[in-house]
Scaffold this motif. Structure first.
Motif, PDB file in Angstrom:
ATOM      1  N   SER A 210       0.950  -1.225   0.038  1.00 58.76           N
ATOM      2  CA  SER A 210       0.097  -0.067  -0.019  1.00 58.76           C
ATOM      3  C   SER A 210       0.823   1.477   0.042  1.00 58.76           C
ATOM      4  N   THR A 211       1.985   1.159   0.775  1.00 57.70           N
ATOM      5  CA  THR A 211       3.036   2.282   0.540  1.00 57.70           C
ATOM      6  C   THR A 211       3.506   2.446  -0.817  1.00 57.70           C
ATOM      7  N   PHE A 212       3.932   1.594  -1.363  1.00 61.52           N
ATOM      8  CA  PHE A 212       4.542   1.438  -2.657  1.00 61.52           C
ATOM      9  C   PHE A 212       3.205   2.172  -3.916  1.00 61.52           C
ATOM     10  N   LEU A 213       2.027   1.618  -3.487  1.00 60.54           N
ATOM     11  CA  LEU A 213       0.920   1.992  -4.246  1.00 60.54           C
ATOM     12  C   LEU A 213       0.539   3.517  -4.311  1.00 60.54           C
ATOM     13  N   GLN A 214       0.846   3.817  -2.965  1.00 54.11           N
ATOM     14  CA  GLN A 214       0.290   5.592  -2.663  1.00 54.11           C
ATOM     15  C   GLN A 214       1.445   6.321  -3.538  1.00 54.11           C
ATOM     16  N   GLY A 215       2.663   5.773  -3.269  1.00 52.68           N
ATOM     17  CA  GLY A 215       3.724   6.559  -4.052  1.00 52.68           C
ATOM     18  C   GLY A 215       3.564   6.603  -5.571  1.00 52.68           C
ATOM     19  N   PHE A 216       2.970   5.480  -5.918  1.00 48.74           N
ATOM     20  CA  PHE A 216       2.845   5.416  -7.452  1.00 48.74           C
ATOM     21  C   PHE A 216       1.732   6.364  -7.981  1.00 48.74           C
ATOM     22  N   GLY A 217       0.721   6.326  -7.038  1.00 48.00           N
ATOM     23  CA  GLY A 217      -0.398   7.171  -7.272  1.00 48.00           C
ATOM     24  C   GLY A 217      -0.064   8.712  -7.251  1.00 48.00           C
ATOM     25  N   TYR A 218       0.653   9.053  -6.396  1.00 45.90           N
ATOM     26  CA  TYR A 218       1.231  10.477  -6.427  1.00 45.90           C
ATOM     27  C   TYR A 218       2.208  10.815  -7.398  1.00 45.90           C
ATOM     28  N   THR A 219       2.804   9.882  -7.915  1.00 44.07           N
ATOM     29  CA  THR A 219       3.891  10.265  -8.880  1.00 44.07           C
ATOM     30  C   THR A 219       3.037  10.158 -10.359  1.00 44.07           C
ATOM     31  N   LEU A 220       1.951   9.476 -10.267  1.00 43.50           N
ATOM     32  CA  LEU A 220       1.273   9.454 -11.548  1.00 43.50           C
ATOM     33  C   LEU A 220       0.419  10.606 -11.859  1.00 43.50           C
ATOM     34  N   LEU A 221      -0.231  11.148 -10.649  1.00 45.84           N
ATOM     35  CA  LEU A 221      -0.802  12.515 -10.349  1.00 45.84           C
ATOM     36  C   LEU A 221      -0.157  13.576 -10.765  1.00 45.84           C
ATOM     37  N   SER A 222       1.131  13.730 -10.406  1.00 45.99           N
ATOM     38  CA  SER A 222       1.718  14.865 -10.600  1.00 45.99           C
ATOM     39  C   SER A 222       2.463  14.598 -12.044  1.00 45.99           C
ATOM     40  N   SER A 223       2.776  13.512 -12.396  1.00 49.19           N
ATOM     41  CA  SER A 223       3.101  13.485 -14.179  1.00 49.19           C
ATOM     42  C   SER A 223       2.055  13.945 -14.971  1.00 49.19           C
ATOM     43  N   VAL A 224       0.728  13.421 -14.537  1.00 43.59           N
ATOM     44  CA  VAL A 224      -0.221  13.846 -15.324  1.00 43.59           C
ATOM     45  C   VAL A 224      -0.480  15.504 -15.390  1.00 43.59           C
ATOM     46  N   VAL A 225      -0.440  16.009 -13.965  1.00 47.75           N
ATOM     47  CA  VAL A 225      -0.916  17.343 -14.014  1.00 47.75           C
ATOM     48  C   VAL A 225       0.268  17.947 -14.719  1.00 47.75           C
ATOM     49  N   ALA A 226       1.542  17.673 -14.597  1.00 46.70           N
ATOM     50  CA  ALA A 226       2.710  18.246 -15.127  1.00 46.70           C
ATOM     51  C   ALA A 226       2.542  18.168 -16.752  1.00 46.70           C
ATOM     52  N   LEU A 227       2.283  17.036 -17.260  1.00 42.49           N
ATOM     53  CA  LEU A 227       2.411  16.981 -18.694  1.00 42.49           C
ATOM     54  C   LEU A 227       1.223  17.854 -19.267  1.00 42.49           C
ATOM     55  N   VAL A 228       0.147  17.686 -18.689  1.00 47.20           N
ATOM     56  CA  VAL A 228      -1.091  18.805 -19.367  1.00 47.20           C
ATOM     57  C   VAL A 228      -0.388  20.291 -19.200  1.00 47.20           C
ATOM     58  N   GLY A 229      -0.106  20.413 -18.024  1.00 43.42           N
ATOM     59  CA  GLY A 229       0.355  21.958 -17.697  1.00 43.42           C
ATOM     60  C   GLY A 229       1.467  22.508 -18.655  1.00 43.42           C
ATOM     61  N   SER A 230       2.360  21.293 -18.733  1.00 42.69           N
ATOM     62  CA  SER A 230       3.769  21.888 -19.548  1.00 42.69           C
ATOM     63  C   SER A 230       3.369  22.054 -21.147  1.00 42.69           C
ATOM     64  N   MET A 231       2.395  21.064 -21.242  1.00 40.54           N
ATOM     65  CA  MET A 231       2.157  21.084 -22.936  1.00 40.54           C
ATOM     66  C   MET A 231       1.506  22.441 -23.188  1.00 40.54           C
ATOM     67  N   LEU A 232       0.470  22.729 -22.124  1.00 41.66           N
ATOM     68  CA  LEU A 232      -0.134  23.991 -22.504  1.00 41.66           C
ATOM     69  C   LEU A 232       0.820  25.262 -22.430  1.00 41.66           C
ATOM     70  N   LEU A 233       1.697  25.398 -21.398  1.00 41.23           N
ATOM     71  CA  LEU A 233       2.436  26.438 -21.159  1.00 41.23           C
ATOM     72  C   LEU A 233       3.703  26.518 -22.338  1.00 41.23           C
ATOM     73  N   GLY A 234       3.930  25.391 -22.545  1.00 43.88           N
ATOM     74  CA  GLY A 234       5.010  25.239 -23.396  1.00 43.88           C
ATOM     75  C   GLY A 234       4.731  25.541 -24.961  1.00 43.88           C
ATOM     76  N   THR A 235       3.353  25.038 -25.116  1.00 38.68           N
ATOM     77  CA  THR A 235       2.840  25.701 -26.568  1.00 38.68           C
ATOM     78  C   THR A 235       2.785  27.311 -26.661  1.00 38.68           C
ATOM     79  N   LEU A 236       2.284  27.522 -25.430  1.00 36.88           N
ATOM     80  CA  LEU A 236       1.874  29.242 -25.471  1.00 36.88           C
ATOM     81  C   LEU A 236       3.265  29.899 -25.586  1.00 36.88           C
ATOM     82  N   PHE A 237       4.239  29.429 -24.929  1.00 41.54           N
ATOM     83  CA  PHE A 237       5.449  30.273 -24.950  1.00 41.54           C
ATOM     84  C   PHE A 237       6.134  29.925 -26.315  1.00 41.54           C
TER      85      PHE A 237
END
Ligand SMILES: Nc1ncnc2c1ncn2[C@@H]1O[C@H](COP(=O)(O)OP(=O)(O)OP(=O)(O)O)[C@@H](O)[C@H]1O
Ligand SMILES: [Mg+2]
Lengths: 213, 245
Positions: A9-36
């Protein structure tokens, strides 16, 4: 593999946060990157300069420094936890690389495409959105794939600021169980669970688009 | 009524003086052919008409709008003035019919069924109804250019600009494109300004011929008189050169 069972469950929680962070950063960096990227190809000089300064700052500072700056300095003004600080830093850092990739993609599209669209009555934004950017992304796709995979791996920066991600939990498990080797092997495998499908999906997209063109 | 009017127009690329004191009036419905040696400013002139190039001095009126006035909305002019390029500039990421339908959909907000009907009609008109679904990479040069012409016509423009529309084509493709252009010229309401080296086309279709050299208009006369007795020595020399190949 008793370690995996005990701390699953510890690993799974870590996996969940890594996944969440990656998805948010991917969407955010695509939007910002395209804008700039677009700012840097606009005819307006000051926009080009602003876009260029942004890119130069965030791509030339280590991700760790950006993260610590947000976590230690900015967090004093705007309250945020390690997860948020790390994810924002990851977004800003990656967006600078994506901006460069997309900008190169835009410049690779024949200028006749924009000209044809403008002469046809489309506004600059419409020409960008419907004609130039789709072609630019197609060119940029292999390079974007690399950025995305780097992004997932770089999300391990969260561990430095208590971001509860996979790396952070791996460190915890390693310290608690004294089985450092196995703990990090398991962490590595969890990263592969994210990055391998992503790699294959990007390859598939590339081939799929090539077949269509 | 004049559709396009240049009054003392000057155009510079940096220090380079590309258009020198250009005065030119083209009436609605007229077909005018623009000729001249390479580098004389033909493309520059034609591209100022839809604002792809800015002028630095003088007045340029297109469909009543002053292009040199910063308040003029260029998009309004481009709605009514289509352009066909030497290298087609079709949208590479869109099928033939989508190339034709995109601008009417986005700019004119034309109803989708109506848009499709008009696009199909135009495809018939240029003889490419069977290529509707093809991507530009699957079309020959001549086919691309006919799609590009259909794309311009879909906006129902008042004027069409052609910048060497057949210069990038294999000889056997040129005829099909010129036939389509001849059809358009036959429509008495369409204003056409055509840069071309196809003298037989000019003779057959143009009301007037403009001869340019070094950024200046040296001759502006009716088609008959231009080809029978051009007054400018440089025009005479140019004609004998193009006649020789
Ligand atoms: N964007 C530009 N920047 C600087 N100079 C330019 C630019 N475009 C054209 N010129 C110059 O302006 C002059 C006229 O060019 P233009 O393309 O209008 O000639 P043209 O008559 O269309 O020639 P061609 O028959 O070869 O197409 C040339 O000397 C050219 O080098
Ligand atoms: Mg030219």
């Amino acid at each position: 593999m008793g370690l995996l069972q005990n701390y699953f469950s510890t690993f799974l929680q870590g996996f969940g946060y890594t996944l969440l962070s990656s998805v948010v950063a991917l969407v955010g960096s695509m939007l910002l990157g395209t804008l700039f990227a677009i700012m840097q190809v606009l005819p307006t000089r000051w926009m080009q300069i602003v876009g260029n300064i942004y890119v130069q700052i965030f791509r030339n500072i280590p991700l760790l420094i950006i993260t610590l700056f947000l976590y230690l300095a900015v967090a004093k003004v705007v309250k945020m936890n390690g997860f948020t600080a790390g994810t924002i830093a990851l977004t800003l850092y990656t967006s600078a690389f994506i901006a460069e990739t997309v900008r190169a993609g835009i410049l690779s599209v024949d200028s006749g495409q924009m000209e044809g669209a403008r002469a046809n009555g489309l506004k600059f934004g419409q020409a960008m959105r419907y004609i130039v950017l789709p072609q630019a992304f197609r060119v940029a796709l292999p390079s974007l794939g690399n950025q995305f995979i780097n992004l997932v791996k770089n999300s391990s920066i969260l561990a430095f600021v208590g971001g509860l991600d996979l790396m952070y939990q791996g460190n915890m498990v390693a310290a608690n169980s004294f089985d450092t080797f196995t703990a990090y092997i398991i962490v590595g495998i969890f990263y592969l669970v994210l990055t391998l499908p992503l790699s294959y999906y990007m390859q598939y997209l590339e081939q799929h688009l090539k077949a269509k063109a | 009524m004049s559709m396009i009017e240049f009054k003392d127009v000057e155009k510079y690329y940096g220090d380079f003086h590309a258009l020198k004191n250009v005065n030119l009036e083209i009436d609605a419905g007229e077909t005018v052919v623009l000729i001249g040696p390479s580098g004389s400013g033909k493309s520059t002139l034609i591209r100022t008409v839809n604002g792809l190039e800015e002028i630095q001095q003088g007045q340029l009126l297109v469909d009543g709008f002053d292009l040199h006035d910063p308040k003029t909305d260029m998009n309004k002019i481009r709605k009514n003035v289509g352009m066909v390029f030497q290298h087609f500039n079709l949208y590479n990421n869109k099928s033939a019919i989508e190339n034709i339908m995109l601008a009417p959909r986005l700019v004119l907000k034309r109803d989708e069924a109506e848009n499709k009907r008009i696009a199909m009609e135009l495809l018939e008109k240029v003889g490419l109804a069977d290529k509707a679904a093809n991507m530009p990479s699957e079309l020959s040069g001549g086919q691309k250019q006919r799609i590009a012409i259909a794309r311009s016509l879909a906006m129902k423009p008042k004027a069409l600009l052609f910048d060497e529309p057949t210069s990038a084509l294999d000889p056997e493709m040129i005829g099909d494109v010129l036939d389509v252009m001849r059809d358009i010229a036959a429509d008495s309401s369409m204003t056409m300004l055509v840069v071309t080296h196809e003298m037989s086309f000019a003779k057959a279709v143009a009301d007037r011929v403009i001869f340019m050299a070094d950024g200046q208009i040296l001759e502006d006369s009716s088609t008959d008189s231009f080809f029978k007795n051009p007054s400018e020595p440089r025009a005479q020399k140019f004609l004998s050169q193009v006649a020789n190949h």
